[in-house]
Design a protein around this motif. Structure first.
Motif, mmCIF file in Angstrom:
data_model
loop_
_atom_site.group_PDB
_atom_site.id
_atom_site.type_symbol
_atom_site.label_atom_id
_atom_site.label_comp_id
_atom_site.label_asym_id
_atom_site.label_seq_id
_atom_site.Cartn_x
_atom_site.Cartn_y
_atom_site.Cartn_z
ATOM 1 N N GLY A 183 0.688 -1.283 0.061
ATOM 2 C CA GLY A 183 0.042 -0.007 0.214
ATOM 3 C C GLY A 183 0.942 1.269 0.125
ATOM 4 O O GLY A 183 1.503 1.534 1.091
ATOM 5 N N TYR A 184 0.665 2.088 -1.062
ATOM 6 C CA TYR A 184 1.411 3.294 -0.984
ATOM 7 C C TYR A 184 0.662 4.472 -0.285
ATOM 8 O O TYR A 184 -0.543 4.728 -0.767
ATOM 9 C CB TYR A 184 1.748 3.656 -2.549
ATOM 10 N N ALA A 185 0.917 4.925 0.808
ATOM 11 C CA ALA A 185 -0.031 5.485 1.626
ATOM 12 C C ALA A 185 0.623 7.111 1.690
ATOM 13 O O ALA A 185 0.694 7.870 2.918
ATOM 14 C CB ALA A 185 0.394 5.014 2.923
ATOM 15 N N ALA A 186 0.962 7.826 0.559
ATOM 16 C CA ALA A 186 1.239 9.251 0.451
ATOM 17 C C ALA A 186 -0.088 9.811 0.820
ATOM 18 O O ALA A 186 0.138 11.027 1.141
ATOM 19 C CB ALA A 186 1.867 9.518 -0.892
ATOM 20 N N LEU A 187 -1.139 9.606 0.359
ATOM 21 C CA LEU A 187 -2.275 10.302 0.515
ATOM 22 C C LEU A 187 -3.445 9.402 1.179
ATOM 23 O O LEU A 187 -4.040 10.324 2.110
ATOM 24 C CB LEU A 187 -3.015 10.599 -0.945
ATOM 25 N N THR A 188 -3.495 8.311 1.091
ATOM 26 C CA THR A 188 -4.462 7.608 1.960
ATOM 27 C C THR A 188 -3.592 6.941 3.231
ATOM 28 O O THR A 188 -2.429 6.708 3.220
ATOM 29 C CB THR A 188 -4.818 6.256 1.172
ATOM 30 N N PRO A 189 -4.658 7.223 4.496
ATOM 31 C CA PRO A 189 -3.798 6.657 5.873
ATOM 32 C C PRO A 189 -3.436 5.337 5.541
ATOM 33 O O PRO A 189 -4.190 4.439 5.043
ATOM 34 C CB PRO A 189 -5.030 7.015 6.495
ATOM 35 N N ALA A 190 -2.426 5.079 6.102
ATOM 36 C CA ALA A 190 -1.591 3.726 6.014
ATOM 37 C C ALA A 190 -2.724 2.715 6.625
ATOM 38 O O ALA A 190 -2.724 1.545 6.420
ATOM 39 C CB ALA A 190 -0.382 3.413 6.769
ATOM 40 N N SER A 191 -3.563 3.120 7.775
ATOM 41 C CA SER A 191 -4.449 2.543 8.406
ATOM 42 C C SER A 191 -5.418 1.680 7.519
ATOM 43 O O SER A 191 -5.984 0.754 7.833
ATOM 44 C CB SER A 191 -5.039 3.239 9.951
#
Length: 222
Positions: A183-191
């Motif tokens: 998961g690339y979490a640059a914009l979407t929260p990692a959680s």
């Protein structure tokens, strides 16, 4: 030795930094037809969905069908905005240079959109001939169809594929395909990506080549 035989990239938000641009246009157009939404609403409810799924959601929220020319106007306005503002995701070109495995794209966008955004950012030559769209399969993400189709076309078993996704919808599709999902979490929260089933998350594309080399480790969040 790498544990994977194929890297499958989502396009918007992973290869091209288009999510904020297209969703600003989308939000503006929704507000214009009487559906008040914010950019935050767009990322929460619309990002990662196919246009058909977005139209269904709009119809539900509006209580009526959107204007017949909505999609054509959206394409026209987003193309204009992308031509003026679009850039590649930071670090993706260097990451692609270092990845030693075959790679392709499996996107919720159609081929025209992929070729437009990848062309603007000069990434198209890296992926030309290896672009796969939900328009070629029966079901859109979060169903696994487009990822399974990409793996079949590349003659690689799903279990040997690693998917790079930035939305919960896309993560769920990759997991449903039996693939490893980063998961690339640059914009979407990692959680949110982890809740959707991502095997690990990261925020810096510079980390991706080494993550692919070492294989999945659920404890890694970069």
């Amino acid at each position: 030795m790498p544990r994977f035989d194929l890297v499958i990239f989502d396009c918007d938000g992973v290869l091209v930094d288009s999510e904020r641009i297209t969703n600003r246009v989308f939000a503006d157009m929704l507000n214009e037809i009487g559906l008040p939404v914010t950019i935050e609403d767009m990322f929460e409810q619309f990002v990662g969905k196919s246009m058909g799924q977005c139209l269904e959601l709009m119809t539900s929220l509006l209580g009526a069908q959107p204007p017949e020319d909505f999609v054509d106007n959206f394409k026209r306005r987003t193309t204009s905005a992308l031509l003026a503002q679009l850039a590649a995701v930071p670090g993706i070109e260097s990451a692609l240079d270092q990845i030693r495995l075959p790679y392709c794209v499996a996107s919720s966008g159609d081929h025209d959109k992929m070729r437009t955004t990848l062309g603007i950012t000069r990434l198209l030559p890296r992926f030309d001939g290896r672009l796969y769209s939900v328009t070629e399969v029966a079901r859109a993400k979060p169903h696994p169809d487009v990822f399974l189709y990409a793996a079949e076309k590349q003659a690689v078993a799903p279990s040997a594929c690693v998917v790079i996704e930035d939305t919960p919808t896309g993560v769920k599709a990759g997991v449903a395909a039996g693939m490893t999902v980063y998961g690339y979490a640059a914009l979407t929260p990692a959680s949110r990506l982890l809740e959707a089933g991502a095997h690990l998350t990261f925020t810096d594309m510079a980390c991706l080549p080494s993550l692919i080399e070492r294989g999945p480790n659920p404890s890694i969040r970069l």
